[in-house]
Design an enzyme around this catalytic site. Structure first.
Site, PDB file in Angstrom:
ATOM      1  N   HIS A  91      -5.049  -8.591   4.534  1.00 46.55           N
ATOM      2  CA  HIS A  91      -5.945  -7.975   3.538  1.00 46.55           C
ATOM      3  C   HIS A  91      -5.261  -6.804   2.822  1.00 46.55           C
ATOM      4  O   HIS A  91      -5.899  -5.811   2.498  1.00 46.55           O
ATOM      5  CB  HIS A  91      -7.237  -7.485   4.194  1.00 46.55           C
ATOM      6  CG  HIS A  91      -8.061  -8.566   4.824  1.00 46.55           C
ATOM      7  ND1 HIS A  91      -9.069  -9.224   4.164  1.00 46.55           N
ATOM      8  CD2 HIS A  91      -8.015  -9.134   6.060  1.00 46.55           C
ATOM      9  CE1 HIS A  91      -9.616 -10.130   4.970  1.00 46.55           C
ATOM     10  NE2 HIS A  91      -8.995 -10.109   6.118  1.00 46.55           N
ATOM     11  N   ASN A 164     -16.089 -11.577   5.435  1.00 48.99           N
ATOM     12  CA  ASN A 164     -15.320 -12.403   4.507  1.00 48.99           C
ATOM     13  C   ASN A 164     -16.271 -13.091   3.523  1.00 48.99           C
ATOM     14  O   ASN A 164     -17.483 -13.025   3.684  1.00 48.99           O
ATOM     15  CB  ASN A 164     -14.544 -13.484   5.274  1.00 48.99           C
ATOM     16  CG  ASN A 164     -13.252 -12.949   5.891  1.00 48.99           C
ATOM     17  OD1 ASN A 164     -12.750 -11.892   5.504  1.00 48.99           O
ATOM     18  ND2 ASN A 164     -12.721 -13.673   6.841  1.00 48.99           N
TER      19      ASN A 164
HETATM   20 FE1  HDE Z   1      -9.652  -8.715  10.316  1.00 50.93          FE
HETATM   21  N1  HDE Z   1      -8.193  -7.287  10.437  1.00 50.93           N
HETATM   22  N2  HDE Z   1      -9.084  -9.458  12.093  1.00 50.93           N
HETATM   23  N3  HDE Z   1     -10.995 -10.218  10.132  1.00 50.93           N
HETATM   24  N4  HDE Z   1     -10.202  -8.017   8.540  1.00 50.93           N
HETATM   25  C1  HDE Z   1      -7.918  -6.357   9.525  1.00 50.93           C
HETATM   26  O1  HDE Z   1      -7.591  -4.104  10.038  1.00 50.93           O
HETATM   27  C2  HDE Z   1      -8.281  -8.842  12.974  1.00 50.93           C
HETATM   28  C3  HDE Z   1     -11.234 -11.196  11.051  1.00 50.93           C
HETATM   29  C4  HDE Z   1     -11.250  -8.443   7.788  1.00 50.93           C
HETATM   30  O2  HDE Z   1     -10.530  -3.895   3.377  1.00 50.93           O
HETATM   31  C5  HDE Z   1      -6.934  -5.339   9.997  1.00 50.93           C
HETATM   32  O3  HDE Z   1      -7.715  -2.159   8.891  1.00 50.93           O
HETATM   33  C6  HDE Z   1      -8.210  -9.594  14.198  1.00 50.93           C
HETATM   34  C7  HDE Z   1     -12.467 -11.875  10.763  1.00 50.93           C
HETATM   35  C8  HDE Z   1     -11.303  -7.706   6.549  1.00 50.93           C
HETATM   36  O4  HDE Z   1      -9.467  -2.639   4.818  1.00 50.93           O
HETATM   37  C9  HDE Z   1      -6.626  -5.792  11.425  1.00 50.93           C
HETATM   38  C10 HDE Z   1      -9.007 -10.684  14.006  1.00 50.93           C
HETATM   39  C11 HDE Z   1     -12.947 -11.281   9.641  1.00 50.93           C
HETATM   40  C12 HDE Z   1     -10.249  -6.809   6.612  1.00 50.93           C
HETATM   41  C13 HDE Z   1      -7.507  -7.000  11.569  1.00 50.93           C
HETATM   42  C14 HDE Z   1      -9.552 -10.591  12.685  1.00 50.93           C
HETATM   43  C15 HDE Z   1     -12.015 -10.254   9.256  1.00 50.93           C
HETATM   44  C16 HDE Z   1      -9.581  -7.023   7.865  1.00 50.93           C
HETATM   45  C17 HDE Z   1      -5.763  -5.093   9.090  1.00 50.93           C
HETATM   46  C18 HDE Z   1      -9.271 -11.825  14.959  1.00 50.93           C
HETATM   47  C19 HDE Z   1     -14.225 -11.623   8.877  1.00 50.93           C
HETATM   48  C20 HDE Z   1      -9.832  -5.813   5.551  1.00 50.93           C
HETATM   49  C21 HDE Z   1      -6.032  -3.753   8.418  1.00 50.93           C
HETATM   50  C22 HDE Z   1      -9.806 -11.416  16.181  1.00 50.93           C
HETATM   51  C23 HDE Z   1     -15.394 -11.364   9.663  1.00 50.93           C
HETATM   52  C24 HDE Z   1     -10.566  -4.525   5.651  1.00 50.93           C
HETATM   53  C25 HDE Z   1      -7.186  -3.227   9.086  1.00 50.93           C
HETATM   54  C26 HDE Z   1     -10.157  -3.601   4.526  1.00 50.93           C
HETATM   55  C27 HDE Z   1      -8.485  -6.284   8.307  1.00 50.93           C
HETATM   56  C28 HDE Z   1      -7.572  -7.684  12.717  1.00 50.93           C
HETATM   57  C29 HDE Z   1     -10.382 -11.586  12.135  1.00 50.93           C
HETATM   58  C30 HDE Z   1     -12.221  -9.460   8.099  1.00 50.93           C
HETATM   59  C31 HDE Z   1      -5.171  -6.073  11.736  1.00 50.93           C
HETATM   60  C32 HDE Z   1      -7.402  -9.213  15.417  1.00 50.93           C
HETATM   61  C33 HDE Z   1     -13.099 -13.000  11.567  1.00 50.93           C
HETATM   62  C34 HDE Z   1     -12.297  -7.871   5.420  1.00 50.93           C
HETATM   63  O5  HDE Z   1      -6.994  -4.823  12.343  1.00 50.93           O
END
Ligand code: HDE
Length: 708
Positions: A91, A164
């Site tokens: 993202h 999402n």
């Molecule tokens: Fe994320 N995700 N994600 N994700 N995600 C990040 O956090 C992660 C997942 C989502 O505009 C990171 O601050 C893991 C689902 C958005 O700043 C990180 C898993 C959904 C954003 C991270 C998921 C998301 C992130 C990278 C699986 C929808 C952007 C930067 C367990 C519900 C937020 C940060 C923004 C960002 C980890 C799966 C949505 C690396 C480990 C499912 C919208 O922490």
């Protein structure tokens, strides 16, 4: 002393052409006299020392080496050297806006969270929408999932709903997330492709992990290539809980519904937009807010009890499954309006840190194993991205409208100056008249649902997670024929970029489990044998179709929030152009005048009309409908211009309405435009064009390209 003067002398000894030493002596700074008019407007160093010269570094003589002593130069360069922070691992490319959330229906019965019970109250929000795979500088329109993260600055602490634009996710367990992201990002050896899933490693992983199949259907559908960030849905994805005053829990799914309706682009259009305007979505969001056309979403929830959840034929803790709205209806309980652009991209959009763990009392987590991993990841990633445990003190991340106070102290970049000795608890300092510090609130504080726990400590996937295809099938079969054709074309495109034949073959084997027709048409598109169906880990269940998950079915016939481009040639009839502009604006569209030259054209009436965009840099891909108006002579000039031919040809190919004056016929012919219900001559009344412009000409598509 002697040395200084020697240096000075050396400088002085230079030829006169090298002599200037006044800051502005070489004309830098233009005509403006760039000198502070008062002490308050003085340029200073980071530590407040007034700067006398911002054009020249301190040198030993005008042509001599720069002196280490120049702290003004060193501070400026050093700050610049560190201006970038590590981008988000996922993202990274995002656009954001401020706004407010307003609750319209209380969920008092289910939750004690004020944000879900205080109707009418406006709560500040910051919303960041992002692509997932590409780097921070990548384009806005690749085929991808869009992140939809909202930070609510509630009176009980920040609530971050980090979702999402697709209601399900690729994987079921957080432990697979690094593998998924490594597979989709640029290949480790080559460093490409950027922001694209159409490559070996992604499809290798997808094929080997059949749990990704449902999400793949969504991403390969036109939802993967949205028209505007204002026209996407948002989903909390994971199942959460609501907790009421007496500690009763209800499962909840969160939804955002765009007021403007869903809309996507055509694939060819998305690819061309990437070249024409890499910042297409960011610009669109910014410009809409600047123009006062504030994007708005309805906020909805699906609520279900433990008993209802148990009766479903799938597990609500499995993030690869959705709960069809036809089974559990959506209740609209509020709205979000984005009405203010960030004033500093870095300070706000880049530094904002969303944490799924930011949760006010009355909302709670479920045991979804994907969510459980997320609860660790986001807090952790901020340490390497923002560099300090004090990232919550950055203005955009700070809790607003409520106090925040605790006994955490110190750390890198501590911005606050906490007073007193009460940095531990319990303490009895109050007995000595000192400040004792904040204390817990057992009744009003955050409490978790007291879910009974049992079972052995295991590394196992629940059997209820084993069915990977039923909902993928439901999704595919719920789409209309046009949507299905687009989805198939997208998979064919992606797999055609896969060089490993066994990876394509494995995918085809998986697709057979989704739908035989889908697999056959993809195989035909690849001109590849259909292999045996892959083994399934669970029998499929036949789920009723879900109209709520179609896209074209929800596509509104409306010009609200859309854009119309009018290409004007020399001698264009000003009355037609103005009439059209008025009608399109009245229907809610923004209108841009495009001409071969930015200075515009001379209208039939003799008046000059300036252009908003030059033709070569303003192709029709950035509009939802176009019109072309010119005199005979002007039309001939347009017909001889490849950019004008492409303007019309692309609009036709992308199923857009085209309005024209009779003079334009040679251009239409050259562009291969064939008369249909969306190609309309402009008369005194523009109603027919406005009606056609409000939607895409889906019927045209089969006449243009073979649909798989
Ligand atoms: Fe994320 N995700 N994600 N994700 N995600 C990040 O956090 C992660 C997942 C989502 O505009 C990171 O601050 C893991 C689902 C958005 O700043 C990180 C898993 C959904 C954003 C991270 C998921 C998301 C992130 C990278 C699986 C929808 C952007 C930067 C367990 C519900 C937020 C940060 C923004 C960002 C980890 C799966 C949505 C690396 C480990 C499912 C919208 O922490």
């Amino acid at each position: 002393m002697r040395r200084d003067s020697q240096f000075q002398n050396r400088g002085d000894a230079m030829p006169t052409s090298n002599k200037p030493s006044r800051p502005d002596a070489l004309g830098n700074g233009g005509e403006l006299h760039q000198v502070a008019s008062s002490p308050d407007s003085r340029l200073t160093t980071n530590h407040g020392v007034p700067v006398s010269d911002n054009q020249n570094s301190l040198k030993a003589g005008t042509r001599g080496p720069t002196l280490l002593e120049d702290f003004v130069l060193r501070e400026k360069i050093q700050h610049f050297d560190h201006e970038r922070i590590p981008e988000r691992i996922v993202h990274a490319r995002g656009s954001a806006a401020h706004g407010y959330f307003e609750l319209t229906h209380s969920l008092e019965e289910f939750s004690r969270a004020k944000i879900l019970t205080e109707t009418g109250r406006k709560t500040e929000v910051f919303c960041r929408i992002s692509t997932v795979a590409g780097g921070a500088g990548s384009v806005d329109t690749p085929r991808d999932v869009r992140g939809f993260a909202v930070k609510f600055y509630t009176s009980e602490g920040n609530w971050d709903l980090v979702g999402n634009d697709i209601p399900v996710f690729f994987i079921q367990d957080a432990i697979k997330f690094p593998d998924l992201i490594h597979a989709v990002k640029m290949e480790a050896d080559k460093g490409y492709p950027q922001a694209a899933s159409a490559h070996d490693t992604f499809w290798d992983f997808i094929g080997l992990m059949p749990e990704t199949t449902h999400m793949i259907m969504w991403v390969m559908s036109d939802r993967g290539i949205p028209r505007s960030l204002r026209m996407i849905e948002g989903f909390g994805v994971n199942t959460f809980r609501l907790l009421n005053d007496v500690g009763e829990a209800t499962f909840v799914k969160f939804h955002w519904r765009p007021k403007l309706g869903l809309q996507s682009t055509c694939w060819d259009e998305a690819v061309k937009i990437a070249g024409a305007d890499p910042d297409y979505h960011r610009r669109d969001l910014h410009e809409a807010i600047e123009a006062g056309a504030f994007p708005e979403w309805e906020f909805g929830v699906q609520l279900l009890s433990q008993e209802q959840a148990d009766a479903l034929p799938f597990d609500i803790l499995d993030a690869t499954k959705l709960i069809p709205e036809e089974l559990v209806p959506l209740r609209i309980i509020g709205r979000m309006v984005l009405n203010r652009n960030p004033v500093n991209f870095f300070a706000e959009t880049e530094q904002v840190a969303f944490l799924p763990t930011n949760m006010p009392p009355g909302i709670d987590f479920s045991d979804d194993p994907l969510l459980q991993g997320r609860l660790f990841s986001y807090q952790d990633t901020q340490l390497s991205r923002l560099g300090s445990v004090n990232f919550h003190q950055i203005p955009i991340n700070r809790a607003k409208g409520c106090p925040f106070q605790n006994m955490q102290r110190d750390g890198h970049m501590q911005m606050a100056v906490p007073e007193g000795r009460a940095n531990y608890e319990p303490n009895s300092l109050a007995l000595a008249g000192e400040e004792g510090g904040p204390r817990v609130d057992p009744a009003g504080g955050f409490r978790s649902f007291e879910a009974p726990m049992e079972g052995a400590k295991v590394r196992l996937r629940a059997e209820s997670f084993a069915d990977h295809y039923s909902q993928a099938r439901m999704f595919f079969r719920s789409q209309n024929p046009t949507e299905q054709a687009h989805l198939i074309a997208a998979i064919v495109f992606e797999l055609s970029k896969v060089s490993l034949a066994h990876v394509r073959e494995r995918m085809l084997g998986n697709l057979r489990n989704v739908d035989e027709d889908l697999a056959t048409r993809v195989a035909s598109g690849l001109h590849q044998e259909l292999p045996k169906a892959s083994a399934k880990t669970a029998p499929l269940i036949e789920m009723p179709l879900s109209p709520a998950i179609t896209l074209i079915g929800k596509y509104p016939a409306s010009l609200q929030g859309r854009a119309v481009g009018i290409l004007v040639g020399e001698g264009a009839d000003g009355a037609v152009v103005e009439g059209l502009r008025k009608s399109a604006k009245a229907a809610g569209a923004s209108v841009k005048i495009v001409a071969q030259k930015l200075g515009g054209v001379t209208l039939k009436q003799g008046k000059a009309m300036r252009a908003d965009g030059q033709l070569a840099g303003t192709p029709s891909v950035i509009f939802d409908a176009v019109a072309v108006v010119a005199s005979d002579k002007g039309a001939a000039l347009l017909a001889a211009d490849g950019a004008a031919v492409d303007f019309v040809k692309d609009a036709f190919g992308h199923l857009k309405a085209i309005g024209f004056t009779k003079t334009i016929l040679p251009l239409l012919e050259k562009a291969g435009v064939v008369a249909d219900g969306g190609v309309l001559e402009l008369g005194s009344d523009h109603g027919a064009f406005i009606d056609a412009a409000a939607t895409r000409q889906w019927d045209r598509e089969p006449t243009l390209r073979p649909l798989p």
